[in-house]
Design an enzyme around this catalytic site. Structure first.
Site, mmCIF file in Angstrom:
data_model
loop_
_atom_site.group_PDB
_atom_site.id
_atom_site.type_symbol
_atom_site.label_atom_id
_atom_site.label_comp_id
_atom_site.label_asym_id
_atom_site.label_seq_id
_atom_site.Cartn_x
_atom_site.Cartn_y
_atom_site.Cartn_z
ATOM 1 N N VAL A 274 -50.009 10.833 -74.095
ATOM 2 C CA VAL A 274 -49.912 11.728 -72.932
ATOM 3 C C VAL A 274 -48.629 12.549 -73.016
ATOM 4 O O VAL A 274 -47.728 12.255 -73.803
ATOM 5 C CB VAL A 274 -49.939 10.938 -71.597
ATOM 6 C CG1 VAL A 274 -51.282 10.236 -71.425
ATOM 7 C CG2 VAL A 274 -48.806 9.935 -71.528
ATOM 8 N N CYS A 275 -48.559 13.590 -72.175
ATOM 9 C CA CYS A 275 -47.410 14.489 -72.130
ATOM 10 C C CYS A 275 -46.128 13.696 -71.895
ATOM 11 O O CYS A 275 -46.131 12.818 -71.050
ATOM 12 C CB CYS A 275 -47.599 15.497 -71.011
ATOM 13 S SG CYS A 275 -46.209 16.589 -70.773
ATOM 14 N N PRO A 276 -44.998 13.975 -72.562
ATOM 15 C CA PRO A 276 -44.845 15.065 -73.524
ATOM 16 C C PRO A 276 -45.091 14.643 -74.975
ATOM 17 O O PRO A 276 -44.807 15.414 -75.875
ATOM 18 C CB PRO A 276 -43.365 15.431 -73.344
ATOM 19 C CG PRO A 276 -42.717 14.116 -73.092
ATOM 20 C CD PRO A 276 -43.714 13.293 -72.333
ATOM 21 N N GLU B 253 -54.401 18.991 -69.140
ATOM 22 C CA GLU B 253 -52.961 19.229 -69.366
ATOM 23 C C GLU B 253 -52.621 19.554 -70.825
ATOM 24 O O GLU B 253 -51.881 20.511 -71.082
ATOM 25 C CB GLU B 253 -52.174 18.019 -68.828
ATOM 26 C CG GLU B 253 -50.677 18.131 -68.923
ATOM 27 C CD GLU B 253 -50.152 17.704 -70.271
ATOM 28 O OE1 GLU B 253 -49.197 18.348 -70.734
ATOM 29 O OE2 GLU B 253 -50.701 16.764 -70.864
#
Lengths: 81, 274
Positions: free
Chosen positions: A16-18, A45
């Protein structure tokens, strides 16, 4: 017929981000100038942010392919060392 | 060396930075820093360097944790009282980041051991609290051609400066020549020190080590940075190399390390005015 040859692929659907962008950035650093990286990512995202971040690093976005299953493949040409 | 997903996540905020990136993070993981003094300055420096993933951190200190240390030496906790500081520091660093290898030196740094200790490290942080140690570290680093970052704090003030060999920049002795007379400068046991000052200056030292290892930015060479916490004022004092410096000048008169006598009130420990 694609007018490019994919040098390497990276799957960022497992993070997942980042870390999505970080994983793509790490894969790009392993390549030589002009090489093509295919980045497999989830909708949402990652699709909104990863292409933009890669572009900001100076690389060339060739294509964003919709796989129709909630994932995309981003085709990037590496620019610079 | 390939990063694991866990490492990518741990260091993601570094890797995203253009100035660090994958290459810079690998340099940190392959780099080594020696921190002399596990006290006020050494505590934040060690914590941030461990968190940053500096692959090998050495820490030297002969003391045990004392209750009066805990107001500023944040790497130690109340449960660590009477434990050797280097052990307490090692536990804290390993708890933050298992990527880091920690080497401890539970010993006083002196002329007979410093050369052997510093030889294994890329960069050295002076986190000591006394002038004999500061001059010893400077002279040893000049002689061994090792880069290091000097720092000192007292009351609401702090200062730091970085030395890099073969860079035509001043060493600590270019600026300060000799230790001050005994009792000319009070120790922090006598004069006090605000705990956050150790955090600010110690973190600036960690920043110097990270910049040195990664090659990012500019080092604080040829410039003494001073900070006045009461006025919130940073000053940069440009300082030239002294061609007649007794240790790094053209004709050095100091060719062997000196163990200066310790000021009586400060003890030979790292915690008294740091």
């Amino acid at each position: 017929m694609a007018d490019y040859q994919i040098t390497d692929r990276v799957d960022i659907t497992d993070v997942v981000c980042p870390v999505t962008f970080v994983k793509a950035k790490v894969a790009l650093e392993e390549l030589d100038e002009g090489d093509i990286l295919s980045v497999h990512m989830n909708d949402g995202e990652p699709v909104q942010n990863v292409p933009r971040s890669i572009k900001e690093e100076g690389h060339q976005i060739l294509k964003l392919e919709d796989n129709g299953d909630g994932t995309y493949d981003l085709i990037v040409r590496k620019v610079g060392e | 060396m390939a990063f694991t997903n866990e490492q990518l996540e741990r260091y993601s905020r570094h890797i995203i930075l253009n100035e660090i990136g994958v290459k810079g993070q690998k340099k940190l993981l392959n780099g080594s820093v020696l921190i002399i003094g596990a006290g006020g300055l050494g505590s934040p420096a060690a914590l941030y360097l461990a968190a940053a993933g500096v692959g090998h951190i050495g820490i030297a200190d002969a003391d045990v944790v004392d209750l009066s240390n805990l107001q500023r030496q944040v790497i130690h906790g109340t449960a660590d009282l009477n434990k050797p500081k280097v052990e307490s520091a090692r536990e804290s660093m390993e708890a933050i980041n298992p990527d880091v290898k920690v080497t401890t030196y539970h010993d006083f740094i002196a002329s007979d051991n410093i050369m052997d200790i510093i030889k294994d490290y890329d960069f050295i942080l002076d986190g000591t609290d006394n002038f004999p140690a500061k001059f010893l570290i400077n002279d040893a680093c000049v002689m061994a051609k090792k880069p290091f970052c000097h720092a000192g704090i007292l009351r609401f003030g702090g200062q730091l400066m970085t030395y890099v060999p073969d860079a035509n920049v001043p060493c600590y002795r270019c600026v300060f020549k000799n230790p001050p007379p005994k009792d000319a400068v009070p120790t922090c046991k006598q004069a006090g020190v605000i705990g956050a000052m150790a955090g600010i200056i110690g973190c600036l030292q960690a920043m110097e080590a990270i910049k040195y290892l990664t090659g990012a930015g500019e080092l604080l060479t040829g410039t003494l940075l001073t900070y006045d916490g009461l006025k919130n004022e940073f000053r940069r004092v440009k300082l030239p190399k002294d061609d007649h410096c007794a240790v790094c000048g053209e004709e050095p008169t100091i060719t062997e390390l000196i163990d200066y006598e310790q000021a009586e009130c400060s003890g030979i420990s790292s915690d008294d005015y740091k």
